[in-house]
Design an enzyme around this catalytic site. Structure first.
Site, PDB file in Angstrom:
ATOM      1  N   ASN A 217       0.893  -0.964  -0.070  1.00 13.91           N
ATOM      2  CA  ASN A 217       0.479  -0.090   0.106  1.00 13.91           C
ATOM      3  C   ASN A 217       1.238   1.205  -0.363  1.00 13.91           C
ATOM      4  O   ASN A 217       1.955   1.399  -0.171  1.00 13.91           O
ATOM      5  CB  ASN A 217      -1.162   0.027   0.778  1.00 13.91           C
ATOM      6  CG  ASN A 217       0.169  -0.091   2.805  1.00 13.91           C
ATOM      7  OD1 ASN A 217       0.835   1.076   2.722  1.00 13.91           O
ATOM      8  ND2 ASN A 217      -0.214  -1.507   3.496  1.00 13.91           N
ATOM      9  N   ASP A 286      -4.535  -5.596   5.506  1.00 11.62           N
ATOM     10  CA  ASP A 286      -5.027  -6.675   6.334  1.00 11.62           C
ATOM     11  C   ASP A 286      -5.188  -8.423   5.332  1.00 11.62           C
ATOM     12  O   ASP A 286      -4.926  -9.462   6.476  1.00 11.62           O
ATOM     13  CB  ASP A 286      -6.568  -6.705   5.769  1.00 11.62           C
ATOM     14  CG  ASP A 286      -6.600  -5.593   6.453  1.00 11.62           C
ATOM     15  OD1 ASP A 286      -6.378  -5.138   7.559  1.00 11.62           O
ATOM     16  OD2 ASP A 286      -6.870  -4.139   5.792  1.00 11.62           O
ATOM     17  N   PRO A 314      -2.375 -11.278  10.687  1.00 10.38           N
ATOM     18  CA  PRO A 314      -2.201 -11.337  12.027  1.00 10.38           C
ATOM     19  C   PRO A 314      -2.945 -10.390  12.465  1.00 10.38           C
ATOM     20  O   PRO A 314      -1.971  -9.246  11.885  1.00 10.38           O
ATOM     21  CB  PRO A 314      -1.167 -11.868  13.010  1.00 10.38           C
ATOM     22  CG  PRO A 314      -0.539 -12.068  11.690  1.00 10.38           C
ATOM     23  CD  PRO A 314      -0.889 -11.883  10.454  1.00 10.38           C
ATOM     24  N   ASP A 315      -3.522  -9.578  13.243  1.00  4.34           N
ATOM     25  CA  ASP A 315      -3.701  -7.975  13.171  1.00  4.34           C
ATOM     26  C   ASP A 315      -2.987  -7.765  14.960  1.00  4.34           C
ATOM     27  O   ASP A 315      -3.290  -8.626  15.916  1.00  4.34           O
ATOM     28  CB  ASP A 315      -5.151  -8.240  14.271  1.00  4.34           C
ATOM     29  CG  ASP A 315      -5.608  -6.477  14.253  1.00  4.34           C
ATOM     30  OD1 ASP A 315      -4.042  -5.660  14.578  1.00  4.34           O
ATOM     31  OD2 ASP A 315      -6.467  -5.485  13.761  1.00  4.34           O
ATOM     32  N   ILE A 316      -1.700  -7.026  14.295  1.00  6.10           N
ATOM     33  CA  ILE A 316      -0.785  -6.895  15.322  1.00  6.10           C
ATOM     34  C   ILE A 316      -1.562  -6.738  16.471  1.00  6.10           C
ATOM     35  O   ILE A 316      -0.686  -6.461  17.615  1.00  6.10           O
ATOM     36  CB  ILE A 316       0.272  -6.316  14.483  1.00  6.10           C
ATOM     37  CG1 ILE A 316       0.846  -7.450  13.414  1.00  6.10           C
ATOM     38  CG2 ILE A 316       1.737  -6.357  15.611  1.00  6.10           C
ATOM     39  CD1 ILE A 316       1.630  -6.474  12.603  1.00  6.10           C
ATOM     40  N   PHE A 332      -3.445   3.575  14.878  1.00 11.61           N
ATOM     41  CA  PHE A 332      -3.708   4.529  13.804  1.00 11.61           C
ATOM     42  C   PHE A 332      -4.751   3.637  13.329  1.00 11.61           C
ATOM     43  O   PHE A 332      -5.232   3.002  13.302  1.00 11.61           O
ATOM     44  CB  PHE A 332      -2.760   4.948  13.270  1.00 11.61           C
ATOM     45  CG  PHE A 332      -2.237   5.831  13.721  1.00 11.61           C
ATOM     46  CD1 PHE A 332      -0.793   5.839  15.248  1.00 11.61           C
ATOM     47  CD2 PHE A 332      -1.866   7.128  12.811  1.00 11.61           C
ATOM     48  CE1 PHE A 332      -0.427   6.946  15.475  1.00 11.61           C
ATOM     49  CE2 PHE A 332      -0.982   8.082  13.365  1.00 11.61           C
ATOM     50  CZ  PHE A 332      -0.709   7.923  14.425  1.00 11.61           C
ATOM     51  N   LYS A 346     -12.941   1.136  15.852  1.00 13.68           N
ATOM     52  CA  LYS A 346     -11.681   0.331  16.384  1.00 13.68           C
ATOM     53  C   LYS A 346     -11.397   0.368  17.575  1.00 13.68           C
ATOM     54  O   LYS A 346     -11.092  -0.507  17.789  1.00 13.68           O
ATOM     55  CB  LYS A 346     -10.483   1.164  15.592  1.00 13.68           C
ATOM     56  CG  LYS A 346     -10.357   0.886  13.878  1.00 13.68           C
ATOM     57  CD  LYS A 346      -9.088   0.841  13.556  1.00 13.68           C
ATOM     58  CE  LYS A 346      -9.609   1.845  12.196  1.00 13.68           C
ATOM     59  NZ  LYS A 346     -10.150   0.925  10.752  1.00 13.68           N
ATOM     60  N   LYS A 350     -10.268  -3.474  18.865  1.00 15.03           N
ATOM     61  CA  LYS A 350      -9.048  -3.871  19.224  1.00 15.03           C
ATOM     62  C   LYS A 350      -8.775  -3.618  20.929  1.00 15.03           C
ATOM     63  O   LYS A 350      -7.996  -3.964  21.365  1.00 15.03           O
ATOM     64  CB  LYS A 350      -8.386  -2.960  18.573  1.00 15.03           C
ATOM     65  CG  LYS A 350      -8.605  -2.981  16.726  1.00 15.03           C
ATOM     66  CD  LYS A 350      -7.364  -2.811  16.312  1.00 15.03           C
ATOM     67  CE  LYS A 350      -6.910  -3.146  14.280  1.00 15.03           C
ATOM     68  NZ  LYS A 350      -6.472  -3.168  13.599  1.00 15.03           N
TER      69      LYS A 350
HETATM   70  O1  C5P Z   1      -7.613  -3.100  11.866  1.00 18.07           O
HETATM   71  P1  C5P Z   1      -7.500  -1.556  11.322  1.00 18.07           P
HETATM   72  O2  C5P Z   1      -6.685  -1.912   9.635  1.00 18.07           O
HETATM   73  O3  C5P Z   1      -8.998  -1.243  10.470  1.00 18.07           O
HETATM   74  O4  C5P Z   1      -7.125  -0.580  12.025  1.00 18.07           O
HETATM   75  C1  C5P Z   1      -6.185  -0.220  12.296  1.00 18.07           C
HETATM   76  C2  C5P Z   1      -4.877  -0.163  13.590  1.00 18.07           C
HETATM   77  O5  C5P Z   1      -4.514  -1.650  14.052  1.00 18.07           O
HETATM   78  C3  C5P Z   1      -3.466   0.388  12.849  1.00 18.07           C
HETATM   79  O6  C5P Z   1      -3.434   0.963  14.654  1.00 18.07           O
HETATM   80  C4  C5P Z   1      -3.122  -0.893  12.720  1.00 18.07           C
HETATM   81  O7  C5P Z   1      -0.948  -0.689  12.712  1.00 18.07           O
HETATM   82  C5  C5P Z   1      -3.237  -1.937  13.243  1.00 18.07           C
HETATM   83  N1  C5P Z   1      -2.993  -3.325  12.842  1.00 18.07           N
HETATM   84  C6  C5P Z   1      -2.467  -4.185  13.067  1.00 18.07           C
HETATM   85  N2  C5P Z   1      -2.224  -5.152  12.358  1.00 18.07           N
HETATM   86  C7  C5P Z   1      -3.272  -5.673  11.474  1.00 18.07           C
HETATM   87  C8  C5P Z   1      -3.924  -4.804  10.496  1.00 18.07           C
HETATM   88  C9  C5P Z   1      -3.531  -3.310  11.747  1.00 18.07           C
HETATM   89  O8  C5P Z   1      -1.137  -3.564  13.972  1.00 18.07           O
HETATM   90  N3  C5P Z   1      -3.138  -6.470  11.031  1.00 18.07           N
END
Ligand code: C5P
Length: 404
Positions: A217, A286, A314-316, A332, A346, A350
């Site tokens: 991106n 994603d 994975p969502d970090i 963010f 979010k 989260k």
């Molecule tokens: O999940 P989303 O993209 O809507 O949320 C954005 C936030 O989550 C940002 O802080 C991004 O760095 C973090 N993020 C993450 N891992 C992912 C997707 C988003 O840490 N796989």
């Protein structure tokens, strides 16, 4: 070109030059300090004038250079008092081995060392940028003098290491002008995160399709790198986990380069429990291709378009927020519309205490941004500014929210 950091706006700096070949870098340093908003009064020792002329330094600083305590231009004949009372800091660059020895002993036999001794220690900090041959730097007497100067309240910037004018290689090079200017800017920042460990993700991730292609991106990483710099300036020990970006590492920041979301996750998770703050600025992909083609996917002449299965990454941020011992987590939200609404969604999804919203397409790659801070207390907009100023504001906001 990005705007200069005006981190020295309103500051008056006495720039002292003692004798050393690194005096040539001090010419550039005057310009850097000026670009950062400072006014600069140059003071030179006699030895410094063997390396660069006062004419050059006067032209660049826009002020007559002072070099003698007997200078008749000072109406009260007290240049050492006047200079050290007006200055927000004295920066001696280059600081030679001999000059540091004088500082360590409190000698005052020429204007520059005299004004260092005459300065009010609690109001006018002294910063020394050593510049000398590596053997001179490593000499026990020099090390002893440096330690004494530090014990007496001086701050030492550098030295760097590398090629030396004498042809040798090692420690003792004066830091570059831009590095010294950044060090001085950092010096003046309030130490709001002193002793805290801060972990930051930044940039995009790259999800490989085959050996030459991938999904990524437009994130430039600038916001995350600016936060890393601002946190470091605020006294934090900063680790920056960066996706593929072309940005220099902020000074004194530990950087770990990764490519994919999985690699970013694997770098972050083991570190997270030992951190006080985690700021997730990375634009993590994603999804990733479910399988990686071993060789480049080729056109076969049939006009058939390949299709890809995707797997979820994975969502970090959410994973860090789920840890039993977790840092203060900041996420963010880069949105194309309804920033505050999506940021709040979010925050809940989260389970993090603070989400920073911004308009993604409007900010990717740019030097400016507008932020909205969303937390349990409500929404607050931080007006448009350059990313470093915003990062410093965000660091203040985070510091305010940390448990005492
Ligand atoms: O999940 P989303 O993209 O809507 O949320 C954005 C936030 O989550 C940002 O802080 C991004 O760095 C973090 N993020 C993450 N891992 C992912 C997707 C988003 O840490 N796989």
């Amino acid at each position: 070109m990005s705007k200069p950091d005006e981190g020295l706006a309103g500051r008056h700096i006495v720039l002292g030059l003692s004798g050393g070949i690194a005096c040539y870098k001090s010419a550039e340093l005057v310009r850097e300090l000026g670009r950062a908003g400072a006014t600069v009064q140059v003071v030179m020792t006699e030895a410094a004038q063997a390396f660069i002329t006062p004419v050059t330094m006067q032209a660049l600083s826009g002020r007559p250079v002072l070099s003698s305590q007997w200078d008749a231009r000072e109406p009260n004949s007290m240049a050492h008092i006047n200079l050290s009372r007006e200055a927000d800091a004295i920066l001696v660059a280059p600081a030679s081995a001999d000059f540091i020895a004088k500082i360590a002993q409190g000698r005052a036999d020429e204007l520059l060392s005299l004004l260092c001794v005459a300065r009010p220690i609690d109001k006018c900090p002294l910063l020394l940028a050593p510049a000398m041959n590596r053997e001179m730097w490593l000499h026990p007497a020099t090390q002893r003098n440096v330690a004494q100067a530090v014990a007496d309240g001086a701050t030492v910037l550098g030295p760097g290491e590398g090629d030396q004018a004498c042809g040798e290689i090692g420690d003792g090079r004066m830091l570059e002008a831009t590095e010294l200017c950044d060090e001085l800017i950092a010096f003046f920042q309030p130490k709001l995160l002193a002793g805290q460990r801060v972990l930051i993700t930044a940039g995009p991730t790259f999800e490989a399709i085959d050996p030459v292609r991938g999904i990524t991106n437009l994130s430039s990483g600038k916001m995350g790198f600016a936060i890393a710099r601002a946190a470091q300036e605020a006294g934090a020990e900063v680790t920056l986990v960066a996706g593929p970006v072309h940005l220099p590492t902020p000074r004194h920041v530990r950087r770990i380069d990764v490519r994919s979301a999985q690699q970013m996750h694997d770098a972050v998770l083991p570190l997270a429990p030992s951190q006080q703050v985690f700021v997730a600025t990375a634009a993590v992909a994603d999804w990733r291709p479910a399988s990686l083609a071993e060789h480049k996917i080729k056109k076969d002449g049939t006009h058939r378009v390949p299709s890809f299965e995707l797997s979820e990454n994975p969502d970090i941020l959410a994973a860090v927020a789920r840890l039993p011992v977790r840092p203060y987590c900041v996420g963010f939200a880069a949105e194309s519309q309804d920033v505050a609404h999506h940021a709040r969604e979010k925050l809940l999804r989260k389970n993090v205490p603070l989400i920073v919203g911004n308009l993604g397409p409007a900010t990717f790659g740019r030097d400016d941004n507008t932020l909205v801070l969303v937390d349990a207390a409500g929404d607050r907009e931080i007006p448009t500014a350059d990313k470093l100023s915003l990062a410093r504001t965000l660091v203040r906001e985070i510091a305010d929210r940390l448990p005492t």
